[in-house]
Scaffold this motif. Sequence first.
Motif, short mmCIF file in Angstrom:
data_model
loop_
_atom_site.label_atom_id
_atom_site.label_comp_id
_atom_site.label_asym_id
_atom_site.label_seq_id
_atom_site.Cartn_x
_atom_site.Cartn_y
_atom_site.Cartn_z
N GLU A 149 41.99 -140.59 38.12
CA GLU A 149 40.64 -140.51 37.56
C GLU A 149 39.98 -139.17 37.87
N LEU A 150 40.16 -138.66 39.09
CA LEU A 150 39.60 -137.36 39.43
C LEU A 150 40.19 -136.26 38.55
N HIS A 151 41.49 -136.30 38.33
CA HIS A 151 42.13 -135.31 37.46
C HIS A 151 41.61 -135.44 36.03
N ALA A 152 41.44 -136.67 35.56
CA ALA A 152 40.94 -136.90 34.19
C ALA A 152 39.52 -136.37 34.01
N VAL A 153 38.68 -136.57 35.01
CA VAL A 153 37.30 -136.09 34.95
C VAL A 153 37.29 -134.57 34.79
N VAL A 154 38.09 -133.89 35.60
CA VAL A 154 38.14 -132.42 35.53
C VAL A 154 38.75 -131.97 34.21
N GLU A 155 39.77 -132.66 33.73
CA GLU A 155 40.39 -132.31 32.45
C GLU A 155 39.41 -132.48 31.29
N ARG A 156 38.43 -133.37 31.44
CA ARG A 156 37.41 -133.55 30.40
C ARG A 156 36.32 -132.48 30.49
N GLY A 157 36.47 -131.53 31.42
CA GLY A 157 35.55 -130.40 31.49
C GLY A 157 34.47 -130.50 32.55
N HIS A 158 34.51 -131.53 33.39
CA HIS A 158 33.51 -131.68 34.45
C HIS A 158 34.10 -131.10 35.73
N LYS A 159 33.61 -129.92 36.13
CA LYS A 159 34.22 -129.27 37.29
C LYS A 159 33.48 -129.54 38.59
N HIS A 160 32.31 -130.17 38.54
CA HIS A 160 31.57 -130.55 39.74
C HIS A 160 31.60 -132.07 39.85
N VAL A 161 32.27 -132.55 40.90
CA VAL A 161 32.50 -133.99 41.06
C VAL A 161 32.05 -134.42 42.46
N VAL A 162 31.40 -135.58 42.51
CA VAL A 162 31.03 -136.19 43.79
C VAL A 162 31.72 -137.54 43.87
N VAL A 163 32.33 -137.81 45.00
CA VAL A 163 32.89 -139.14 45.25
C VAL A 163 31.95 -139.83 46.24
N ASP A 164 31.29 -140.88 45.75
CA ASP A 164 30.36 -141.67 46.56
C ASP A 164 31.17 -142.68 47.35
N LEU A 165 31.23 -142.50 48.66
CA LEU A 165 32.07 -143.34 49.50
C LEU A 165 31.29 -144.45 50.21
N SER A 166 30.10 -144.74 49.77
CA SER A 166 29.27 -145.74 50.44
C SER A 166 29.87 -147.14 50.36
N GLY A 167 30.75 -147.39 49.40
CA GLY A 167 31.35 -148.71 49.25
C GLY A 167 32.76 -148.82 49.81
N ILE A 168 33.20 -147.82 50.57
CA ILE A 168 34.56 -147.81 51.11
C ILE A 168 34.59 -148.45 52.49
N ASP A 169 35.41 -149.48 52.63
CA ASP A 169 35.59 -150.15 53.92
C ASP A 169 36.62 -149.45 54.78
N LEU A 170 37.64 -148.88 54.13
CA LEU A 170 38.75 -148.28 54.86
C LEU A 170 39.37 -147.18 54.01
N ILE A 171 39.71 -146.08 54.67
CA ILE A 171 40.44 -145.00 54.00
C ILE A 171 41.64 -144.66 54.86
N ASP A 172 42.78 -144.43 54.22
CA ASP A 172 43.98 -144.04 54.97
C ASP A 172 44.47 -142.69 54.43
N SER A 173 45.66 -142.30 54.85
CA SER A 173 46.19 -140.99 54.46
C SER A 173 46.38 -140.87 52.95
N SER A 174 46.69 -141.96 52.29
CA SER A 174 46.83 -141.93 50.82
C SER A 174 45.49 -141.63 50.16
N GLY A 175 44.45 -142.26 50.67
CA GLY A 175 43.10 -142.01 50.15
C GLY A 175 42.67 -140.57 50.39
N LEU A 176 42.97 -140.06 51.58
CA LEU A 176 42.66 -138.66 51.88
C LEU A 176 43.43 -137.74 50.94
N GLY A 177 44.67 -138.07 50.68
CA GLY A 177 45.49 -137.26 49.76
C GLY A 177 44.90 -137.22 48.36
#
Length: 113
Positions: free
Chosen positions: A33-61
Motif C-alpha cells: 500500500e505504501l508503494h502504491a500511494v507513492v506510485e499514485r504521485g503522493h510523495k508525502h506519507v504519514v503512517v498513523d500508528l495509534s492503532g498498533i498493538d505490536l510491531i515486529d521486524s517485518s513491520g519495521l521493514g
Amino acid sequence: MSNFDQRTLESGVVVLKPSGRLNMVAAPALRKELHAVVERGHKHVVVDLSGIDLIDSSGLGALISGLKVARQAGGDLRLAAPTRQVVSVLELTNLNRVLSTHAAPESAFDDQP
C-alpha cells in the motif's frame, strides 16, 4: 482494496492508519500500500500508528521500504502517534533516528512549505 484506513489531508499528505499487529502477516500489505500511494504521485506519507498493538521486524521493514520509496520520489514518510510498544521498538533498534515520529498526522509535515 486497502486494509488500512486512508485519507488525504488538505496539504496533500496521505495518511495511512493500520491497526492491530504490524507483523509478518500484515507487513506485506502495508508495504504494498505504501508503494502504491507513492506510485499514485503522493510523495508525502504519514503512517498513523495509534492503532498498533505490536510491531515486529517485518513491520519495521515495511516502514523502511515505504520511507525508501517516498524519498526516491523526492518526498518523505513520517510516523504519527506511535504507541508505547512502537516507541520502545524504534528506540531499541535505533530506527527512531531514521523514522521521525510526531504527535499527530496533521502536524507531521508542519516543517514543509
